[in-house]
Scaffold this motif. Structure first.
Motif, PDB file in Angstrom:
ATOM      1  N   GLY A 130       5.883  33.843   6.343  1.00 51.20           N
ATOM      2  CA  GLY A 130       5.939  33.646   7.787  1.00 51.20           C
ATOM      3  C   GLY A 130       4.826  32.753   8.311  1.00 51.20           C
ATOM      4  O   GLY A 130       5.002  32.051   9.307  1.00 51.20           O
ATOM      5  N   LEU A 131       3.694  32.769   7.617  1.00 48.63           N
ATOM      6  CA  LEU A 131       2.556  31.923   8.010  1.00 48.63           C
ATOM      7  C   LEU A 131       2.654  30.524   7.408  1.00 48.63           C
ATOM      8  O   LEU A 131       1.804  29.678   7.670  1.00 48.63           O
ATOM      9  N   GLY A 132       3.686  30.303   6.594  1.00 44.92           N
ATOM     10  CA  GLY A 132       3.838  28.998   5.951  1.00 44.92           C
ATOM     11  C   GLY A 132       2.904  28.791   4.775  1.00 44.92           C
ATOM     12  O   GLY A 132       2.704  27.655   4.338  1.00 44.92           O
ATOM     13  N   LEU A 133       2.346  29.880   4.221  1.00 42.49           N
ATOM     14  CA  LEU A 133       1.388  29.773   3.121  1.00 42.49           C
ATOM     15  C   LEU A 133       2.019  30.043   1.769  1.00 42.49           C
ATOM     16  O   LEU A 133       1.405  29.788   0.733  1.00 42.49           O
ATOM     17  N   ARG A 134       3.231  30.589   1.783  1.00 40.87           N
ATOM     18  CA  ARG A 134       3.941  30.856   0.540  1.00 40.87           C
ATOM     19  C   ARG A 134       5.385  30.404   0.708  1.00 40.87           C
ATOM     20  O   ARG A 134       5.979  30.588   1.774  1.00 40.87           O
TER      21      ARG A 134
END
Length: 352
Positions: free
Chosen positions: A95-99
């Motif tokens: 959701g944070l765009g980190l994975r």
């Protein structure tokens, strides 16, 4: 780069005053390659977000072994069919765009993030939780469990035939001259990395022997495999040398960045090209040459040079003098990838 790591270093050495702490920070930044600093920054963001999502807490120094163990476990298996804390943490990071997804991350990605985490502990002069016997054994088991065939950095090597198509697609004008010079310098000097190409300054290009011998000398300050100030000079001849000289003459660059952005009106800018710009240029030229933009990445210049050297029968040590590979075994892989039927050694009796 604003480095959030440095301020904590002084806590391990209370005798440092403000000036010493500032000097230490400057030494770390100057002594660490730019790409490594960027990787540290990305990894610190990821680790901070993971710890917050998994434990609702900030990173601590030194980190607890239990936290480090859970990080390894969370990133050593596919989470699609699982329910529970690990999957919830992964979804929060997505959701944070980190994975990217719930699939098991690439082993190289996990190893790099752990290496960064270990480096952060060293910077603070703190013991490293990944040195614990249980963590060492768990990582070894994870590497075996996650083993997969190595993925090439470029889908295809840019061999001579492909390179010529890209050069034809570069077109005319200042932009075409620049793009041809980038490709030919990057390929013919041994397969340079993006950072090495865009890091060149005009002062690093020696044209003193060009008029008499058609030779251009390059002096890279540093590469991934050579230390600062100890990189041997590299040479360009023929088409590559002419392309670089044509770019220098047309651009009028006498100092500063060798490769710069060009505006939409075909005017020369002052800013140095970024690593990403080399990727964008290659994708555009691949498309203009009638190839899929994903056909090759900039690393294809490096793999293409070594592959072509193998196809043309150049001895491996001679190719390595330009590619600057530290490991002969690593460079040999490109030679091994050449189809045995295309190996020049198979033609020893071809004319009999």
């Amino acid at each position: 780069m604003s480095d959030p790591l440095i301020p904590h270093r002084a806590s391990a050495l209370p005798s440092l005053d403000v000036a010493d702490s500032a000097a230490l920070e400057d030494l770390y930044v100057r002594g660490t390659p730019t790409n490594t600093l960027r990787a540290y920054e990305r990894d610190l963001v990821y680790l901070t977000a993971w710890k917050q999502a998994a434990f609702g807490a900030a990173l601590t120094w030194p980190e607890q072994e239990e936290v480090a163990l859970r990080f390894v476990l969370d990133h050593s298996r596919d989470l699609h069919e699982e329910e529970g804390r690990a999957k919830q943490t992964a979804e929060a990071l997505i959701g944070l765009g980190l994975r990217k997804g719930l699939s098991c991350p690439a082993p190289a990605t996990l190893n790099r993030r752990i290496a960064s985490w270990c480096a952060f502990h060293r910077m603070r002069n703190q013991p490293n939780p990944f040195d614990a016997p249980l963590l060492r054994q768990t990582r070894a088991k994870a590497r075996k469990a996650m083993a997969r065939p190595p993925t090439p950095k470029s889908a295809h090597p840019i061999t001579k035939d492909v390179l010529l198509k890209l050069l034809d697609a570069a077109g005319s004008g200042l932009r075409g001259l620049r793009d041809r010079a980038i490709l030919l310098l990057g390929w013919a000097s041994g397969g340079r990395r993006r950072s090495e190409i865009v890091g060149l300054n005009r002062e690093d290009v020696d044209l003193s022997e060009y008029d008499a011998q058609g030779v251009v000398w390059l002096q890279l300050v540093q590469t991934k495999t050579t230390d600062h100030g100890k990189t041997p000079k590299l040479v360009l001849k023929g088409y590559a040398a002419r392309a670089v000289v044509a770019w220098i003459d047309a651009s009028g660059i006498t100092e500063g960045p060798l490769f710069r952005r060009i505006t939409r009106t075909d005017a020369l800018g002052q800013k140095r090209l970024s690593d990403a710009a080399v990727s964008q240029i290659l994708k555009r030229l691949l498309q203009d040459a009638g190839l899929d933009p994903s056909y090759a990445s900039p690393h294809g210049l490096r793999s293409g040079f070594l592959t072509q050297a193998a196809l043309d029968g150049a001895p491996l040590p001679a190719a390595m003098r330009l590619s600057l590979h530290r490991s002969a075994a690593q460079a040999q892989k490109y030679y091994d990838d050449v189809d045995v039927a295309a190996n020049p050694a198979t033609d020893l009796l071809a004319d009999w």
